[in-house]
Each structure stands twice: as structure tokens, then as C-alpha cells.
Design a protein around this motif. Structure first.
Motif, PDB file in Angstrom:
ATOM      1  N   LYS A  85      -9.465   1.614 -17.112  1.00  0.00           N
ATOM      2  CA  LYS A  85     -10.649   0.885 -17.543  1.00  0.00           C
ATOM      3  C   LYS A  85     -10.469  -0.620 -17.323  1.00  0.00           C
ATOM      4  O   LYS A  85     -11.381  -1.307 -16.858  1.00  0.00           O
ATOM      5  CB  LYS A  85     -10.919   1.184 -19.019  1.00  0.00           C
ATOM      6  N   THR A 143     -26.602  -1.518 -28.538  1.00  0.00           N
ATOM      7  CA  THR A 143     -26.381  -0.068 -28.585  1.00  0.00           C
ATOM      8  C   THR A 143     -27.461   0.515 -29.487  1.00  0.00           C
ATOM      9  O   THR A 143     -27.474   0.251 -30.692  1.00  0.00           O
ATOM     10  CB  THR A 143     -24.990   0.271 -29.131  1.00  0.00           C
ATOM     11  N   THR A 203     -10.757  -2.210 -28.457  1.00  0.00           N
ATOM     12  CA  THR A 203     -11.271  -1.080 -27.675  1.00  0.00           C
ATOM     13  C   THR A 203     -12.783  -1.162 -27.534  1.00  0.00           C
ATOM     14  O   THR A 203     -13.339  -0.924 -26.446  1.00  0.00           O
ATOM     15  CB  THR A 203     -10.897   0.250 -28.347  1.00  0.00           C
ATOM     16  N   GLU A 204     -13.477  -1.508 -28.636  1.00  0.00           N
ATOM     17  CA  GLU A 204     -14.926  -1.652 -28.580  1.00  0.00           C
ATOM     18  C   GLU A 204     -15.330  -2.779 -27.642  1.00  0.00           C
ATOM     19  O   GLU A 204     -16.306  -2.656 -26.879  1.00  0.00           O
ATOM     20  CB  GLU A 204     -15.473  -1.910 -29.986  1.00  0.00           C
ATOM     21  N   ASP A 240     -14.951  -1.569 -24.044  1.00  0.00           N
ATOM     22  CA  ASP A 240     -16.029  -0.650 -23.650  1.00  0.00           C
ATOM     23  C   ASP A 240     -17.322  -1.398 -23.371  1.00  0.00           C
ATOM     24  O   ASP A 240     -18.030  -1.102 -22.397  1.00  0.00           O
ATOM     25  CB  ASP A 240     -16.255   0.394 -24.750  1.00  0.00           C
ATOM     26  N   LEU A 282     -17.157  -3.503 -20.096  1.00  0.00           N
ATOM     27  CA  LEU A 282     -17.377  -2.662 -18.922  1.00  0.00           C
ATOM     28  C   LEU A 282     -18.858  -2.313 -18.777  1.00  0.00           C
ATOM     29  O   LEU A 282     -19.430  -2.409 -17.684  1.00  0.00           O
ATOM     30  CB  LEU A 282     -16.547  -1.380 -19.043  1.00  0.00           C
ATOM     31  N   ASN A 283     -19.482  -1.946 -19.877  1.00  0.00           N
ATOM     32  CA  ASN A 283     -20.897  -1.589 -19.862  1.00  0.00           C
ATOM     33  C   ASN A 283     -21.769  -2.760 -19.413  1.00  0.00           C
ATOM     34  O   ASN A 283     -22.684  -2.613 -18.595  1.00  0.00           O
ATOM     35  CB  ASN A 283     -21.301  -1.123 -21.270  1.00  0.00           C
TER      36      ASN A 283
END
Length: 228
Positions: A6, A88, A198-199, A202, A205-206
Motif C-alpha cells: 500500500k 466517508t 492505518t486510517e 487508507d 490512497l483513496n
């Protein structure tokens, strides 16, 4: 996708955005929080719905939970100015069930206190609502407000003090006022409001994917290259 893979993909995709865009993504990530979240129950006016999303993005609130028991939640891009792309959104719209109940069940399982915003019940002011625990602020429809189920099953009821003849603010104004107060207090008083690493990874990347034209093709090339 493994963590190392990632991180490699993020570095690869970073080549296809401007340095200013990548810096902006990283900067915004540092101010994002899931300690406060917003619940919207049966909002039906697209302008209001969209203005709420824009406020959530502006105040760094990442998650919005959208309940559609009676009304479909519609987004107007001219109002959000694309801000909804960076949030989100969770939608609860299954037929034949109480979607409000499902939403509250999910958030309670994640440790949230449910705060109903309503001018019609005994309540505390938004300034008195503690930010020491995770809080889900729940707002109802423009005319009728929150459903009876939502009001009866909240942990606390919250109001915004008013000095005029009007009984309530427009919903988009209410959300903005609540988030302004709560996110400011959160950042001043609490040490554990940021996203986890980690959030952040993510979301980085999004957001990079959303910032790149033909991003899907570029990502496929990345995976072809590392597999060869």
C-alpha cells in the motif's frame, strides 16, 4: 493489500499529482477525526444535505451516517463543491427495517455516545456536551426533526442556545454551529482525536486515486510492474 504494498502504491501514485495537491492531502489528513461523527435522519432537501457535507469536510469530520427511512438523500454538487468526495458516507436504506435503529446499533458498538439535536426536549447546550468520549451528533429532517425513535433512543439531547423568536436554526446552520464548537474544543482539550496511522494511509490512497485522471489504468500498470 499488505501495508508495504500500500505504501509503495501511494508513492507511485504520488508521481501523477502535483506537489501542491499531495501536500494538501497530507495536511488535511492531519486534521481529520472520527472522534466526532454526524448522523442525518431523513434529510430531503438537496441544498441542505449538500451544505451539511461541506461543513463536515470543512471542520475535519470524516464520517457521515445517512439514514433514509422515508426520504432519499440527494447531493447537489454545486453546493458541496466536491467536498463529498473526501468524506466517508455510510447509508442506511434497507427496506422493511428501522434504519435508524441499525445506525445507532452500529455506532454504539464502536463506542459512540448518541447526541440528539432537538429543541423540544429537556437537554444540555452543545457547549456542555463532553468531547472526552466519541460523539455521534444526530440531526433530523427539516420540518419534523428527529423521529420519535431517534429521540427516545439517544443518550443525551442537545440544543443550540437561541435568543430570537425562531425555535430552531436551519439544519445546515445547526450542523455548522455544533461542529465549530465541538471540533475546536476537541482539538484543544483532547489528545486522542486524530485518525490512526492505518486510517490515514487508507484515506491517503483513496484521495490520491480520486485526484488522478485515468487512475484505475495507472494503478493496474503498477500491479503489472511489481508482478513482473
Amino acid at each position: 493489500m499488505q501495508l508495504e504494498e500500500k505504501q509503495q502504491l501511494i508513492t507511485y501514485l504520488g508521481q501523477f499529482v502535483t506537489h501542491a495537491r499531495w501536500e494538501k492531502i497530507v495536511s488535511v489528513l492531519q486534521q481529520r477525526t472520527r472522534h466526532i461523527t454526524v448522523i442525518l435522519e431523513d434529510i430531503y432537501q438537496p441544498h441542505n444535505a449538500s451544505a451539511v457535507l461541506r461543513s463536515c469536510d470543512s471542520f475535519g469530520v470524516q464520517d457521515v451516517h445517512i439514514i433514509e427511512n422515508k426520504n432519499i438523500f440527494t447531493i447537489t454538487q454545486g453546493v458541496t463543491v466536491g467536498s463529498d468526495r473526501w468524506l466517508t458516507l455510510y447509508r442506511y436504506n434497507q427496506e422493511g427495517i428501522n434504519n435508524t435503529q441499525e445506525c445507532l446499533k452500529k455506532l454504539r458498538s464502536e463506542g459512540y455516545i448518541i447526541a440528539a439535536t432537538t429543541p423540544h426536549t429537556k437537554q444540555i447546550t452543545v457547549e456542555q456536551l463532553s468531547v472526552n468520549t466519541k460523539v455521534a451528533l444526530m440531526f433530523g429532517s427539516e420540518i419534523n426533526g428527529l423521529s420519535e425513535y431517534a429521540q427516545n433512543n439517544a443518550d443525551v439531547s442537545v440544543k443550540i442556545p437561541m435568543q430570537g423568536f425562531s425555535e430552531s436554526f436551519n439544519i445546515s446552520v445547526s450542523v455548522a454551529l455544533c461542529l465549530y464548537d465541538m471540533t475546536n474544543r476537541l482539538r484543544r482539550q483532547h489528545n486522542n482525536w486524530e485518525l490512526t496511522e492505518t486510517e490515514k494511509l487508507d484515506l491517503e490512497l483513496n484521495w490520491l486515486r480520486k485526484s488522478i485522471k485515468a487512475g484505475e489504468l495507472i494503478e493496474k500498470k503498477f500491479f503489472r510492474d511489481i508482478c513482473n
